[in-house]
Design a protein around this motif. Structure first.
Motif, PDB file in Angstrom:
ATOM      1  N   SER E  12       1.027  -1.179  -0.015  1.00 54.84           N
ATOM      2  CA  SER E  12       0.078  -0.131  -0.052  1.00 54.84           C
ATOM      3  C   SER E  12       0.766   1.219   0.076  1.00 54.84           C
ATOM      4  CB  SER E  12      -1.058  -0.018   1.259  1.00 54.84           C
ATOM      5  OG  SER E  12      -0.466  -0.262   2.306  1.00 54.84           O
ATOM      6  N   MET E  13       1.987   1.138   0.477  1.00 51.19           N
ATOM      7  CA  MET E  13       2.998   2.360   0.554  1.00 51.19           C
ATOM      8  C   MET E  13       3.363   2.533  -1.062  1.00 51.19           C
ATOM      9  SD  MET E  13       3.607   3.729   3.119  1.00 51.19           S
ATOM     10  CE  MET E  13       3.108   3.303   4.942  1.00 51.19           C
ATOM     11  N   ARG E  14       3.789   1.440  -2.001  1.00 47.14           N
ATOM     12  CA  ARG E  14       4.282   1.532  -2.923  1.00 47.14           C
ATOM     13  C   ARG E  14       3.241   1.825  -4.169  1.00 47.14           C
ATOM     14  NH1 ARG E  14       8.529  -2.651  -4.530  1.00 47.14           N
ATOM     15  NH2 ARG E  14       9.049  -1.745  -2.231  1.00 47.14           N
ATOM     16  N   ALA E  15       2.148   1.082  -4.110  1.00 48.28           N
ATOM     17  CA  ALA E  15       1.153   1.128  -4.927  1.00 48.28           C
ATOM     18  C   ALA E  15       0.311   2.570  -4.916  1.00 48.28           C
ATOM     19  CB  ALA E  15       0.364  -0.048  -5.257  1.00 48.28           C
ATOM     20  N   GLY E  16      -0.136   2.512  -3.876  1.00 43.84           N
ATOM     21  CA  GLY E  16      -1.173   3.851  -3.703  1.00 43.84           C
ATOM     22  C   GLY E  16      -0.427   5.072  -3.246  1.00 43.84           C
ATOM     23  N   GLY E  17       0.905   5.118  -3.334  1.00 42.54           N
ATOM     24  CA  GLY E  17       1.532   6.100  -2.529  1.00 42.54           C
ATOM     25  C   GLY E  17       1.329   6.158  -0.998  1.00 42.54           C
ATOM     26  N   GLY E  18       0.583   5.110  -0.396  1.00 41.50           N
ATOM     27  CA  GLY E  18       0.389   4.956   0.814  1.00 41.50           C
ATOM     28  C   GLY E  18      -0.099   6.127   1.905  1.00 41.50           C
ATOM     29  N   ALA E  19       0.714   6.330   3.017  1.00 38.70           N
ATOM     30  CA  ALA E  19       0.294   7.097   3.982  1.00 38.70           C
ATOM     31  C   ALA E  19       0.026   8.865   3.430  1.00 38.70           C
ATOM     32  CB  ALA E  19       1.436   7.396   5.097  1.00 38.70           C
ATOM     33  N   LEU E  20       0.966   9.154   2.709  1.00 40.32           N
ATOM     34  CA  LEU E  20       1.081  10.404   2.061  1.00 40.32           C
ATOM     35  C   LEU E  20      -0.327  10.597   1.419  1.00 40.32           C
ATOM     36  CD1 LEU E  20       2.251  12.893   1.665  1.00 40.32           C
ATOM     37  CD2 LEU E  20       3.039  12.254  -0.777  1.00 40.32           C
ATOM     38  N   ILE E  21      -0.845   9.622   0.755  1.00 35.45           N
ATOM     39  CA  ILE E  21      -2.149   9.759  -0.239  1.00 35.45           C
ATOM     40  C   ILE E  21      -3.151   9.961   0.888  1.00 35.45           C
ATOM     41  CG2 ILE E  21      -3.474   8.825  -1.717  1.00 35.45           C
ATOM     42  CD1 ILE E  21      -1.546   8.188  -3.410  1.00 35.45           C
ATOM     43  N   GLY E  22      -3.385   8.883   1.688  1.00 31.33           N
ATOM     44  CA  GLY E  22      -4.378   8.993   2.800  1.00 31.33           C
ATOM     45  C   GLY E  22      -4.573  10.316   3.374  1.00 31.33           C
ATOM     46  N   VAL E  23      -3.416  10.925   3.780  1.00 32.59           N
ATOM     47  CA  VAL E  23      -3.481  12.151   4.677  1.00 32.59           C
ATOM     48  C   VAL E  23      -3.928  13.392   3.533  1.00 32.59           C
ATOM     49  CG1 VAL E  23      -1.890  13.855   5.697  1.00 32.59           C
ATOM     50  CG2 VAL E  23      -1.589  11.502   6.251  1.00 32.59           C
ATOM     51  N   LEU E  24      -3.286  13.253   2.495  1.00 31.89           N
ATOM     52  CA  LEU E  24      -3.867  14.245   1.188  1.00 31.89           C
ATOM     53  C   LEU E  24      -5.254  14.253   1.085  1.00 31.89           C
ATOM     54  CD1 LEU E  24      -1.090  14.305  -1.433  1.00 31.89           C
ATOM     55  CD2 LEU E  24      -1.721  15.884  -0.038  1.00 31.89           C
ATOM     56  N   PHE E  25      -5.683  13.064   1.094  1.00 30.22           N
ATOM     57  CA  PHE E  25      -7.235  12.823   0.993  1.00 30.22           C
ATOM     58  C   PHE E  25      -7.846  13.463   1.984  1.00 30.22           C
ATOM     59  CE2 PHE E  25     -10.930  10.555   1.819  1.00 30.22           C
ATOM     60  CZ  PHE E  25     -11.520  10.814   0.579  1.00 30.22           C
ATOM     61  N   PHE E  26      -7.491  13.075   2.979  1.00 22.21           N
ATOM     62  CA  PHE E  26      -8.113  13.890   4.165  1.00 22.21           C
ATOM     63  C   PHE E  26      -8.398  15.079   4.126  1.00 22.21           C
ATOM     64  CE2 PHE E  26      -8.186  12.768   8.875  1.00 22.21           C
ATOM     65  CZ  PHE E  26      -9.406  12.801   9.268  1.00 22.21           C
ATOM     66  N   LEU E  27      -7.019  15.802   3.975  1.00 18.14           N
ATOM     67  CA  LEU E  27      -6.919  17.139   3.800  1.00 18.14           C
ATOM     68  C   LEU E  27      -7.835  17.881   2.682  1.00 18.14           C
ATOM     69  CD1 LEU E  27      -3.027  17.839   3.874  1.00 18.14           C
ATOM     70  CD2 LEU E  27      -4.834  19.257   4.978  1.00 18.14           C
ATOM     71  N   THR E  28      -7.965  17.176   1.667  1.00 17.49           N
ATOM     72  CA  THR E  28      -8.756  17.691   0.614  1.00 17.49           C
ATOM     73  C   THR E  28     -10.072  17.660   1.037  1.00 17.49           C
ATOM     74  OG1 THR E  28      -8.230  15.446  -0.520  1.00 17.49           O
ATOM     75  CG2 THR E  28      -7.897  17.443  -1.718  1.00 17.49           C
ATOM     76  N   VAL E  29     -10.607  16.829   1.837  1.00 21.41           N
ATOM     77  CA  VAL E  29     -12.018  16.448   2.220  1.00 21.41           C
ATOM     78  C   VAL E  29     -12.176  17.534   3.202  1.00 21.41           C
ATOM     79  CG1 VAL E  29     -13.433  15.163   3.744  1.00 21.41           C
ATOM     80  CG2 VAL E  29     -12.435  13.820   1.922  1.00 21.41           C
ATOM     81  N   VAL E  30     -11.294  17.727   4.088  1.00 20.41           N
ATOM     82  CA  VAL E  30     -11.610  19.019   5.134  1.00 20.41           C
ATOM     83  C   VAL E  30     -11.379  20.234   4.397  1.00 20.41           C
ATOM     84  CG1 VAL E  30     -10.391  20.077   6.924  1.00 20.41           C
ATOM     85  CG2 VAL E  30     -10.495  17.619   6.837  1.00 20.41           C
ATOM     86  N   ALA E  31     -10.616  20.250   3.245  1.00 22.23           N
ATOM     87  CA  ALA E  31     -10.524  21.807   2.730  1.00 22.23           C
ATOM     88  C   ALA E  31     -11.813  21.716   1.874  1.00 22.23           C
ATOM     89  CB  ALA E  31      -9.381  21.631   1.640  1.00 22.23           C
ATOM     90  N   VAL E  32     -12.507  20.765   1.429  1.00 23.57           N
ATOM     91  CA  VAL E  32     -13.871  21.036   0.748  1.00 23.57           C
ATOM     92  C   VAL E  32     -15.004  21.753   1.621  1.00 23.57           C
ATOM     93  CG1 VAL E  32     -15.720  19.731  -0.363  1.00 23.57           C
ATOM     94  CG2 VAL E  32     -13.395  19.391  -0.932  1.00 23.57           C
ATOM     95  N   ILE E  33     -14.877  21.189   2.693  1.00 28.68           N
ATOM     96  CA  ILE E  33     -16.122  21.342   3.767  1.00 28.68           C
ATOM     97  C   ILE E  33     -16.503  23.019   3.997  1.00 28.68           C
ATOM     98  CG2 ILE E  33     -17.136  20.994   6.102  1.00 28.68           C
ATOM     99  CD1 ILE E  33     -16.888  18.447   4.643  1.00 28.68           C
ATOM    100  N   PRO E  34     -15.453  23.614   4.260  1.00 29.10           N
ATOM    101  CA  PRO E  34     -15.662  25.108   4.578  1.00 29.10           C
ATOM    102  C   PRO E  34     -16.365  25.803   3.313  1.00 29.10           C
ATOM    103  CG  PRO E  34     -13.517  24.847   5.195  1.00 29.10           C
ATOM    104  CD  PRO E  34     -13.979  23.489   4.339  1.00 29.10           C
ATOM    105  N   PHE E  35     -16.262  25.263   2.087  1.00 33.64           N
ATOM    106  CA  PHE E  35     -16.711  25.903   1.120  1.00 33.64           C
ATOM    107  C   PHE E  35     -18.230  25.530   1.121  1.00 33.64           C
ATOM    108  CE2 PHE E  35     -12.610  25.798  -0.561  1.00 33.64           C
ATOM    109  CZ  PHE E  35     -12.671  27.097  -1.339  1.00 33.64           C
TER     110      PHE E  35
END
Ligand code: HEM
Ligand SMILES: Nc1ncnc2c1ncn2[C@@H]1O[C@H](COP(=O)(O)OP(=O)(O)OP(=O)(O)O)[C@@H](O)[C@H]1O
Ligand SMILES: Nc1ncnc2c1ncn2[C@@H]1O[C@H](COP(=O)(O)OP(=O)(O)OP(=O)(O)O)[C@@H](O)[C@H]1O
Ligand SMILES: [Mg+2]
Ligand SMILES: [Mg+2]
Lengths: 219, 214, 56, 254, 219, 214
Positions: E12-35
């Motif tokens: 999951s690290m290698r293929a999906g970009g792993g941790a970074l991607i999860g966190v990034l995803f989370f960040l984007t979700v949170v960034a969407v909310i205030p809109f």
């Protein structure tokens, strides 16, 4: 092309859990929010449209990443790519089928969510209308992401990251149109028309980008 | 009708796998690719089918009196993966491909029943594709070649998983296709039993112009 | 300076730090690659056209 | 050979990696020198210029904030242009260019974000608001990170380059949004007052250090970009030579 | 078993970009909310914990359905099933690896989200703690769903009906414990302990059910 | 050592595919399954490997002086799918299986390098598995049989996609395994080149006791 549409529809009904998973997720999101804001009905009504839109956005993401992956895994993507029919059209049809299977049920279920969120009739109507117009845009953007994900071995989350930033404008205009329908001074039409324009824009850009990505990464 | 590859080179990863290949297959002819594992047979077939963009050169298909066009549009591709959905029944799968692939000038496709008859499995078209044995799945993938007409068949190790009888059936099917004016490109490790087939032996990576690449 | 000094200094500090990290990354990466190229060359693997000085 | 493909061959002859490396070797030391000099001048100017009557000394933050913000957008534009190079001409140098630019762009965006918040605290009384300009810059940052992640997730460089090229182009929508967000939505953030139709509306006392810093930052970007591209080309050559060695060894014993 | 854990983590690290991607995803979700809800800082702080939890749920759901599917598709699931080691343990390890690769980074990143959502320190701490304790439960429930999905080619529907409703209690106790930490009258411990109990419960039930489903339906 | 199937029956869908099968494979012996497509070879192998629960009967493995145990624990299974991850390199894949499968009494596994040497591809173990050609992938899946020792090898059409040289290599590998006391169960359509092999011909669905079933 109609054959493709029907096949994809049939597949997502039969295999993917189709409509229900989106609606259930949607319900979960809507069910949890009141815990955050407390039982303040007015506040709920106020943030209602936003929550419904966010729920719909997130629900649309579920499964979107597999739009092309499943076809790649069993080799049918190869065959789709070979045809004379423009690839953009093929992608467009697949998007439509996906939208019909997953987002349309959300649109239909949204009045129910509206009731949960204590929204009034006008507001519910506005949310439903904006969702109907705006949700295809998300699918189209998502298709571009999904096409990229095909090249990646396990691209699911990555796709959402790429898709979410682009879907922010859709969300903004969708939500502001819904609010405009209720709050007096703000006019409903301008953001709504902007939303329509966005959907049309992404209906062109999304499949184009997806087709480009698919052509460039097949191997 | 003619399928023509001119000056074809392709890379895998960052290295050239073959270079400046030329061949020309006419109506009724077959080209059989041989070579050891990893020598680039599948890669060449995928270049012809248009999945991998060649580094140089191109593959075109020309039929009498019409303009030449990208080869892929005139091709059926039967690769390692069968291109069928395990969740749908065999006949749903075949119906979909028949409708989606449509026709091509110069021939017509068989109906689903006729095609299933040819491959000798007409009694189980109602089963979900995922319930079939490996050989049965492969045979229905072959039926796809019949339900929609395409002059060129690209076959990547088509007979893996087939029993002796099905093997013979498939040879007959390809011979029949050639006799009626079609063409075939096949990569195999076992003889396909074709008479008028050109042979092309693949040899694997070419190293000499590595520096051009980077 | 005024009582804004904190914000100004932090901004310049942060910007400087980020830029320094970036420069360090580029520099160290370059050095490491160069070393690897030398090692390859030493072990007798070379580009046929490495007569030109490009990769040295 | 058709005329266009001839032209393309010529073009790629001009810009083939080997030639690029030779060019970098000559140009890079000069660029480093000029960049350093400009930064020295720029920093001197920015700390000696007078302060704004309204914003006080905090106006000095502008001298890094604004160049960094501009560069974060320019870097993406450079990437978008090389993305076209990748997709249309399939030029290897273009692949390298946008891959090498992503971390640099991310760094500049981060600087813009950090200095922006540090400026916002005294000016607006908050570190962060979710207005359109700030969020779209944040989204830009996320996209840089996403592209970096994408490039790391794939080990076939030319395929990775093509995939990210598509994404870069799609994501380019964000750039006009950043640029014009202050005009489309009314927000706290300053509307463009320097780069705008009808001339600049800024006191020349601020303009001079700002321009020097902007040029210095631009040069810094190009310097780093060249160096990073050179590193990337080296990296690919090393990989190619290793593969070749492995394959040759393999062929000998089979 | 450690080999399995490491392999899954690496994948999951290698293929999906792993941790970074999860966190990034989370960040984007949170960034969407205030809109959606508008830049009202107080409101943001109030719905913050709910949003962070929903983001975590979504991030866990994306990709979870492929937990066994990927192994089935390439045949390694067969080999995992043959071994002498108890299947429950194998499933448990796979869950752990999945949690470590996708949920743990979210837990670690959650304070950052809290800052974005303008939450105060106590609240941030509480969300982080509840996430740490509660998110494994979602993974374990998901594993059962994923196993069923592998078993039935048309199991998608079942999975959604199974996983989301079961994860609602986790979500609710997680969110209400986070709120209890900030709002005075409500006590923090009871919902928190309940959350712990839920996680322990699902840590046993989830892998058991998954193992059962896998054994009974491999073919 | 002995692998023993007693009174084995299995269903596919709702119908009995084979019924009351008995066989017994001793140390150093092989059992080759033949039969046309869809006759149940793969099904039988999957019953032995423990994936499909038989309708009746059981398969047990017994070695000297120990209790009999479920056959699957003593088996390597090489099916149509290779069980390797495309994203990991070949050596990472093999290392994983070596560690995960562990040992089995009565033999030891080779190291990754030795196994890669045996299959003749030691120079490309650093490549991601997904980059290999079909035949190369298959050969590395065979290397898995070597890195961890198991007395019984279950082989489902192992030689599909192999070139002639690799074919010979694999026969030698199986013969070697048998000589050192192992056993093999193989389903193939092409001769494997084994000497002391029992044959079992599968015949497909058994209908005679259909009425019992419904
Ligand atoms: C994190 C917060 C901030 C971000 C992400 C941000 C981003 C940007 C960007 C992208 C630009 C370039 C715009 C263009 O060229 O049109 C810009 C310019 C500028 N920003 Fe900010 N900014 C932030 C905070 C602030 C604050 C707090 C101030 C001052 C009160 C400020 C003042 C300016 C000024 C004066 C310009 C120059 C505009 C012009 O003349 O073109 N920014 N900022
Ligand atoms: N899940 C299933 N449900 C119902 N029937 C099935 C299922 N899977 C396989 N079958 C049927 O069981 C029969 C035996 O399949 P099996 O895969 O064992 O054949 P095989 O001998 O290996 O054939 P091949 O040589 O083609 O590999 C086939 O006729 C197939 O249609
Ligand atoms: N994505 C890739 N990246 C790098 N190298 C690759 C990639 N795909 C394949 N290769 C290499 O390209 C070579 C040719 O592969 P190809 O599949 O064309 O061989 P083949 O002749 O079909 O072999 P087989 O008989 O085993 O099917 C192989 O050596 C393989 O390692
Ligand atoms: Mg091949
Ligand atoms: Mg079989």
């Amino acid at each position: 092309m109609i054959a493709l549409f029907l096949r994809d529809l049939k597949l997502s009904m039969r295999a993917g859990g189709g409509a229900l998973i989106g609606v259930l997720f949607f319900l979960t999101v809507v069910a949890v929010i009141p815990f955050g804001v407390g039982p303040d009905m007015n506040l709920l009504a106020r943030i209602g449209p936003a929550i419904v839109w966010i729920g719909a956005l997130l629900a649309a993401l579920l499964g979107l990443d597999r739009l092309f992956q499943a076809d790649r895994d069993d080799g049918s993507l190869d065959l789709l790519l070979m045809q004379e029919a423009p690839l953009v059209l093929t992608v467009f049809i697949k998007c439509l089928a996906h939208w019909t299977a997953t987002s349309l049920p959300l649109v239909i279920a949204s009045p129910l969510m509206g009731l949960f969120m204590n929204m009034n009739e006008v507001s519910i109507g506005a949310v439903m209308l904006t969702l109907l117009v705006g949700s295809p845009a998300i699918t189209f953007i998502g298709a571009a992401g999904a096409a990229v994900a095909v090249a990646l071995p396990r691209g699911g989350l990555l796709v959402s990251i790429l898709v979410l930033p682009l879907s922010i404008p859709v969300l903004i205009f969708g939500v502001s149109a819904s609010y405009a329908a209720v709050e007096e001074p703000a006019p409903f039409l301008p953001p709504f028309l902007f939303l329509c324009a966005l959907t049309l824009f992404f209906a062109v850009i999304g499949p184009l980008a997806a087709a480009l990505a698919l052509r460039n990464t097949a191997d | 009708m003619q399928l023509k590859a001119e000056n074809l080179s392709a890379k895998r990863g960052e290295d050239l796998l073959f270079r400046k290949l030329n061949f020309c297959v006419n109506s009724g002819e077959a080209l059989v690719l041989t070579g050891r594992n990893g020598s680039g047979k599948s890669t060449l077939l995928r270049v012809v089918a248009g999945f991998i963009r060649p580094e140089s050169g191109k593959v075109t298909f020309q039929s009498q009196g019409t303009e030449s066009r990208p080869a892929r549009e005139a091709c059926h591709y039967l690769g390692h993966r069968n291109g069928m959905k395990a969740e749908l029944s065999v006949s749903e799968n075949l119906h979909f491909w028949k409708d989606f692939l449509g026709g091509f000038e110069g021939g017509t496709g068989l109906s689903i029943e006729e095609a299933a008859d040819v491959i000798g499995l007409s009694s189980i078209t109602h089963l979900p594709y995922g319930y079939l044995s490996a050989g049965q799945q492969r045979r229905f993938a072959m039926a796809r070649l019949l339900v929609a007409y395409r002059p060129v068949w690209i076959l990547d190790e088509p007979t893996a998983a087939l029993d002796a009888k099905a093997d013979a059936m498939f040879s007959a099917m390809v011979r029949n296709h050639l006799r009626s004016g079609g063409m075939a490109l096949a990569a195999t490790h076992q003889p396909l039993g074709l008479d008028n087939a050109q042979q092309l032996e693949m040899r694997g990576f070419e190293f000499d112009d590595l520096e051009e690449m980077v | 300076m005024s009582h804004y000094a904190f914000y100004i200094n932090t901004s310049y500090g942060a910007a400087g730090l980020i830029v320094l990290c970036l420069i360090a990354w580029v520099f160290l990466d370059g050095r490491a690659r160069q070393k690897e190229l030398k090692a390859l060359e030493a072990s007798g693997i070379r580009r046929r056209s490495s007569a030109d000085k490009a990769s040295s | 050979m058709t005329e266009t493909s001839l032209a393309i061959t010529k073009l790629s002859d001009l810009a083939n990696p080997t030639r690029f490396l030779a060019l970098v070797r000559i140009v890079l030391p000069w660029m480093v020198g000029i960049t350093a000099l400009l930064f020295a001048i720029g920093l001197y100017l920015s700390f000696t210029s007078e302060s704004d009557y309204q914003q006080g000394d905090t106006v000095r933050i502008m001298y890094i904030h604004v160049p960094a913000a501009w560069l974060s957008m320019m870097c993406y534009t450079v990437m978008a242009i090389s993305a076209i190079g990748t997709l249309v001409w399939r030029h290897p140098l273009a692949d390298v260019a946008h891959k090498a630019a992503a971390p640099i762009g991310a760094a500049f965006t981060l600087i813009a974000l950090v200095t922006g918040s540090l400026w916002g605290r005294p000016m607006w009384g908050t570190w962060w608001v979710w207005d359109a300009r700030l969020t779209s810059v944040f989204v830009l940052f996320l996209m840089y990170l996403g592209l970096i992640a994408l490039n790391r997730a794939m080990d076939d460089p030319s395929k990775a380059a093509r995939v990210s090229a598509v994404l870069i182009l799609v994501g380019f929508v964000n750039i006009p949004i950043i640029k014009f967000s202050v005009e489309w939505w009314n927000t706290l953030h300053q509307p463009a007052s320097i780069l705008r139709m009808g001339g600049s509306a800024v006191d020349p006392a601020f303009l001079k250090p700002l321009l020097v810093m902007a040029i210095a930052a631009t040069l810094l970007f190009f310097t780093l970009h060249m160096a990073a591209m050179r590193n990337e080309i080296w990296r690919r050559r090393i990989a190619a030579q290793r593969r070749m060695a492995a394959r040759k060894a393999g062929q000998d014993d089979t």
